[in-house]
Enzyme design. Structure first.
Site, mmCIF file in Angstrom:
data_model
loop_
_atom_site.group_PDB
_atom_site.id
_atom_site.type_symbol
_atom_site.label_atom_id
_atom_site.label_comp_id
_atom_site.label_asym_id
_atom_site.label_seq_id
_atom_site.Cartn_x
_atom_site.Cartn_y
_atom_site.Cartn_z
ATOM 1 N N LYS A 179 0.858 -1.189 0.000
ATOM 2 C CA LYS A 179 0.000 0.000 0.000
ATOM 3 C C LYS A 179 0.892 1.236 0.000
ATOM 4 O O LYS A 179 1.667 1.449 0.932
ATOM 5 C CB LYS A 179 -0.909 -0.008 1.227
ATOM 6 C CG LYS A 179 -1.770 1.241 1.338
ATOM 7 C CD LYS A 179 -2.756 1.152 2.476
ATOM 8 C CE LYS A 179 -3.536 2.438 2.630
ATOM 9 N NZ LYS A 179 -4.511 2.375 3.717
ATOM 10 N N LYS A 232 -2.134 -1.473 -3.849
ATOM 11 C CA LYS A 232 -2.994 -0.301 -3.777
ATOM 12 C C LYS A 232 -2.167 0.966 -3.826
ATOM 13 O O LYS A 232 -1.178 1.033 -3.102
ATOM 14 C CB LYS A 232 -3.784 -0.363 -2.468
ATOM 15 C CG LYS A 232 -4.644 0.828 -2.197
ATOM 16 C CD LYS A 232 -5.235 0.751 -0.820
ATOM 17 C CE LYS A 232 -5.960 2.047 -0.541
ATOM 18 N NZ LYS A 232 -6.419 2.147 0.800
HETATM 19 C C1 PBG Z 1 -7.419 3.331 5.634
HETATM 20 C C2 PBG Z 1 -7.697 3.267 4.191
HETATM 21 C C3 PBG Z 1 -7.507 4.242 3.208
HETATM 22 C C4 PBG Z 1 -8.032 3.715 2.034
HETATM 23 C C5 PBG Z 1 -8.501 2.443 2.325
HETATM 24 N N1 PBG Z 1 -8.267 2.175 3.661
HETATM 25 C C6 PBG Z 1 -6.989 5.613 3.273
HETATM 26 C C7 PBG Z 1 -5.619 5.926 3.632
HETATM 27 O O1 PBG Z 1 -4.744 5.071 3.793
HETATM 28 O O2 PBG Z 1 -5.392 7.128 3.789
HETATM 29 C C8 PBG Z 1 -8.099 4.436 0.707
HETATM 30 C C9 PBG Z 1 -9.153 3.981 -0.197
HETATM 31 C C10 PBG Z 1 -9.435 4.876 -1.339
HETATM 32 O O3 PBG Z 1 -8.768 5.902 -1.582
HETATM 33 O O4 PBG Z 1 -10.384 4.545 -2.045
HETATM 34 N N2 PBG Z 1 -6.130 3.217 6.024
#
Ligand code: PBG
Length: 308
Positions: A179, A232
């Site tokens: 991520k 992601k």
């Molecule tokens: C929580 C999380 C996030 C997303 C999914 N789970 C945001 C982040 O890490 O700031 C992002 C999902 C999206 O942008 O659609 N940690």
């Protein structure tokens, strides 16, 4: 003939629809930065999911937005918290629905970080217990898969141990393994009110210049017990998806995140491009790169308008 010779077959049934669940009854709030997506209370969630299931949608990812946030994110592992109640109601209404829950603290903490904070630092290890207990509370409520998105080191192992010790050996972990720290999450943070109040997430989310590190993160999570791994965001990271696909045999998930969704919506609503064409091309490219499944805010539209 083109269909016969096409190199991949795309499948709507490999899409996962995310939902933002809030407290209250009869609540449906537009999210300005994500046209077409709303924050909804549990009663409306049940209604929307029922309609989606008639269209053919089979799986959902749930995000909870609590009424109150505090410094340790107490809403996250509350047995009667927003996600826990949403899961129970959905399972009762639709035993066949596959429910995935996002496991993180950032929607529940007033500082907006994904872990426990001390001073101006996110504390990795003290966050693990809370994250693992949050995952356990989701499993107890009836979640089919738990999906940790916090990016603390060691959380997959911590969650696996707690799930196993409490008899939830059959619940898989979908880990947000690679991520990246990304500006593409902008609209989501608006939707969830989860933008960090100080600093950024670069100490725990990945640097977008790195690709070998993605494999390291993925292998660590696999060693700790991940059953499905995720890359992601998706669109600016197709090379990462493809390299993880090459090196890993586990099912691979990609998250077509909020910013990727909103770009398409803005182009579509301004008439700059054919929206459904963009959706088909983008989702197909993510499958072509090697994803087995995609989390996408376009899922409902794909079913409704038969886009894939
Ligand atoms: C929580 C999380 C996030 C997303 C999914 N789970 C945001 C982040 O890490 O700031 C992002 C999902 C999206 O942008 O659609 N940690």
């Amino acid at each position: 003939m083109r269909t016969l010779t096409a190199e991949i077959v795309t499948d709507k049934n490999k899409l996962i629809m995310p939902h933002f669940v809030v407290e209250g009854r009869g609540v449906r709030e537009e999210i300005p930065s994500m046209p077409g997506i709303t924050r909804i209370s549990v009663d409306n969630l049940v209604r929307d999911v029922e309609q989606d299931m008639h269209l053919g949608v089979r799986q959902v990812l749930l995000f909870g937005i609590p009424a109150v946030k505090d410094d340790r994110g107490s809403g996250a592992n509350d047995r009667n918290g927003i996600v826990q109640r949403a899961v129970r109601e959905l399972k009762k209404a639709f035993p066949d629905l596959l429910i995935i829950t996002d496991v993180c603290l950032c929607e529940y903490t007033d500082h907006g970080h994904c872990g426990v904070v001390s001073g101006d630092r996110v504390q990795n290890d003290p966050s693990l217990e809370l994250l693992a207990d949050t995952a356990l509370s989701h499993a107890e409520a009836g979640a089919d898969i738990v999906a940790p998105s916090d990016m603390m080191d060691g959380r997959v192992g911590a969650i696996r141990r707690v799930l196993d010790d409490s008899g939830h050996t059959e619940i898989p972990i979908l880990s947000y393994a690679a991520k990246y720290s990304s500006s593409f999450y902008g609209p989501f943070r608006d939707a969830a009110g989860s933008a960090p109040q100080f600093g950024d997430r670069k100490t725990y989310q990945m640097d977008f210049r790195n690709s070998r590190e993605a494999l390291k993160e993925v292998f660590l999570d696999i060693e700790e017990g991940a059953d499905i791994v995720m890359v992601k965001p998706a669109l600016a990271y197709l090379d990462i998806i493809s390299s993880v696909r090459e090196h890993v045999d586990l099912p691979l998930c990609a998250y077509n995140v909020s910013g990727e969704y909103s770009m398409v919506k803005l182009m579509g609503s301004n008439g700059y491009a054919d929206e459904w064409g963009l959706v088909a091309e983008i989702l197909t490219s993510i499958f072509r790169a090697g994803a087995d499944m995609i989390i996408s805010y376009h899922t409902r539209d794909v079913f409704r308008y038969n886009i894939l």
